[in-house]
Write an enzyme that holds these catalytic residues in place. Structure first.
Site, short mmCIF file in Angstrom:
data_model
loop_
_atom_site.label_atom_id
_atom_site.label_comp_id
_atom_site.label_asym_id
_atom_site.label_seq_id
_atom_site.Cartn_x
_atom_site.Cartn_y
_atom_site.Cartn_z
N SER A 1 0.84 -1.19 0.00
CA SER A 1 0.00 0.00 0.00
C SER A 1 0.88 1.26 0.00
O SER A 1 1.69 1.44 -0.91
CB SER A 1 -0.96 -0.04 1.19
OG SER A 1 -1.92 0.97 1.12
N ASP B 1 4.51 24.21 -1.21
CA ASP B 1 5.88 23.91 -1.62
C ASP B 1 6.35 22.52 -1.19
O ASP B 1 7.48 22.35 -0.72
CB ASP B 1 6.83 24.98 -1.08
CG ASP B 1 6.77 25.12 0.44
OD1 ASP B 1 5.79 24.63 1.04
OD2 ASP B 1 7.70 25.72 1.03
N HIS C 1 -7.20 -5.48 -1.17
CA HIS C 1 -6.02 -4.67 -0.86
C HIS C 1 -5.14 -5.33 0.19
O HIS C 1 -3.92 -5.11 0.21
CB HIS C 1 -6.49 -3.29 -0.38
CG HIS C 1 -5.40 -2.31 -0.18
ND1 HIS C 1 -4.72 -1.71 -1.22
CD2 HIS C 1 -4.86 -1.79 0.96
CE1 HIS C 1 -3.82 -0.88 -0.75
NE2 HIS C 1 -3.87 -0.92 0.57
#
Length: 462
Positions: free
Chosen positions: A161, A384, A437
């Site tokens: 993951s 940023d 998953h």
């Protein structure tokens, strides 16, 4: 007796003696590493990073290749082995396994409700948290590799993951440290800017599908969930108090889909929770109330009190030079009130649970997250963020990579994963609907065995 070595480069490395759990030998490593690798390592602030080494019994002194495991998250520590089993047993057949607590988790300078309270302002904490993403997790891994691997050679990385996201960052910026990479449900979107909007737009379709599957499995829960939503909406303040001091609202109830809709046993766990949602009426005329059992199970399942870093950093994992601006919240509002629980009740539709999403209101309704409301806002607006991926480097990748891509994955969208895979030179994807998953955990050693077989030519590429 622990022994201390001067790891070089201004870092300290403390190693414990070996200890045992059934069929596995373990020892602990604590490393002192820079908070910010761009500064002078001799004088910059330091943090501690923890890794646990595992080998099969009797192999402690053997010269074995190393396999680094990167845990899913962000913000979750590695598992604590209590015995051999699953993928760890398979890996220990031929590897020295290194379980890394990623910085900020477990024993790696854990960022908890209490530890983060030491910061005097939201700005100071936000400035600190910017160092806890995949770029610095990779820097920590390289620091550790040079001290654990014989002759500082390359190692194999297994990323589950979010750990797979970190592994792709590793491929981008430090491929010299990698012998091979194995990804399980962990191929990230790698576009510039913030890819969160694309992620959530793609994932909503799968989330709706998972809701439909759940209610087909347990159709009786449609009415139960609607009654709970009605009860919450009609309660004073629009919800009921949680044991921790937060409040459970209809939209908070929908968060149960985060874990329930995407893991192999999630449907069953959710159903069994709703079996016990109401307290019995023991005294005639007493009001119907939601049980403490249910409220406690709700908070334990979401785990924001023990792992707040997940909520704080979640959308930042998609950001490169652009802010997320509460992406999940914005994109959900594009879905024509499909996820409006109160409207669903009025229209006699099933109430849809949400998926892996963090919303700004959670920092008001959840007691554990309330102290971090301003920090979360600063992180959501931060522009940023440094790069996490280098597409040119991935296009020219020389490191062998095998990836399990789960067709029904609710957390890492299948189509977006294949888009990225097409940009990683030489990657060998294994597309499967056998697992969800959590396939690495659920499949015993089979998923790891298949990926290793793909790289050594013993398994087919499908």
């Amino acid at each position: 007796m622990a022994k201390t070595t001067d790891g070089g480069g201004g870092g300290e490395h403390v190693t414990s003696d070996w200890f045992s759990v059934p069929e596995v030998r373990l020892r602990d490593h604590h490393f002192t590493v820079p908070l910010d690798y761009s500064l002078d390592h001799r004088t910059c602030p330091k943090i501690s990073v923890f890794a646990r080494e595992l080998v099969s019994v009797g192999k402690e002194e053997q010269s074995l290749p190393c396999l680094l495991y990167l845990q899913g998250g962000p913000g979750f520590e590695c598992q604590r082995p209590t015995e051999a089993g699953g993928w760890i047993s398979k890996a220990c057949e031929e590897y020295r396994v290194i379980l890394l607590d990623q910085r900020g988790t477990g024993l790696s300078t854990p960022l908890t409700l209490s530890s983060m309270s030491q910061f005097k302002s939201a700005e100071d904490l936000a400035d600190y948290l910017k160092h806890f993403r995949a770029d610095n997790i990779v820097n920590d891994a390289e620091f550790i590799r040079k001290r654990l691997v014989i002759d500082s050679g390359p190692w194999t990385v297994l990323g589950q993951s979010y750990g797979g996201f970190c592994a792709v960052t590793y491929l981008s910026f430090a491929p010299q440290g990698l012998k091979q990479v194995l990804l399980t449900g962990g191929i990230p979107p790698i576009g510039t800017g913030c890819t969160a909007d694309a992620v959530y737009r793609a994932c909503f379709e799968q989330i709706v599908l998972q809701n439909k599957k759940y209610y087909r499995r347990f159709p009786q829960d449609i009415e139960i969930v609607r009654k709970v939503v009605t009860h919450l909406a009609e309660s004073e303040g629009g919800g009921v108090p949680l044991p921790s001091g937060g409040i459970l609202t209809p939209r908070g109830l929908q968060l149960l889909g985060l874990s329930a809709l995407g893991s192999s046993t999630g449907f069953e766990r959710l159903h069994y929770m709703f079996e016990r949602v109401w307290d019995p009426v023991l005294v005639p005329g007493a009001p119907k109330i939601i049980s403490y059992y249910f409220l406690n199970a709700y908070e334990r399942w979401l785990a924001f009190d023990t792992n707040p870093l997940y909520a704080l950093m979640h959308e930042s994992i998609y950001c490169q030079g652009a802010p997320s601006l509460w992406s999940a919240h914005r994109i959900m509002n594009e879905n024509d009130n499909q996820f409006d629980a109160i409207k669903a009740v009025k229209e006699e539709r099933p109430v849809l649970f949400t998926g892996e999403m963090i919303f700004p209101w959670m920092f008001e309704e959840m007691h554990a997250l309330r102290p971090f409301k301003e920090v979360a806002k600063l992180l959501a607006e931060k522009k940023d963020w440094p790069p996490l991926y280098d597409i040119a480097s991935l296009n020219n990748n020389k490191v062998p990579v095998a990836a399990a891509v789960y067709y029904d994955d609710m957390y890492v969208n299948f189509k977006l994963a294949l888009d990225t895979a097409s940009q990683i030179a030489g990657i060998r994807p294994w597309i499967t609907n056998e697992y969800m998953h959590s396939g690495l955990r659920d499949g015993g050693g089979q998923v790891l065995d298949h990926l290793l077989g793909m790289l050594n030519g013993k398994k087919p590429l499908f």
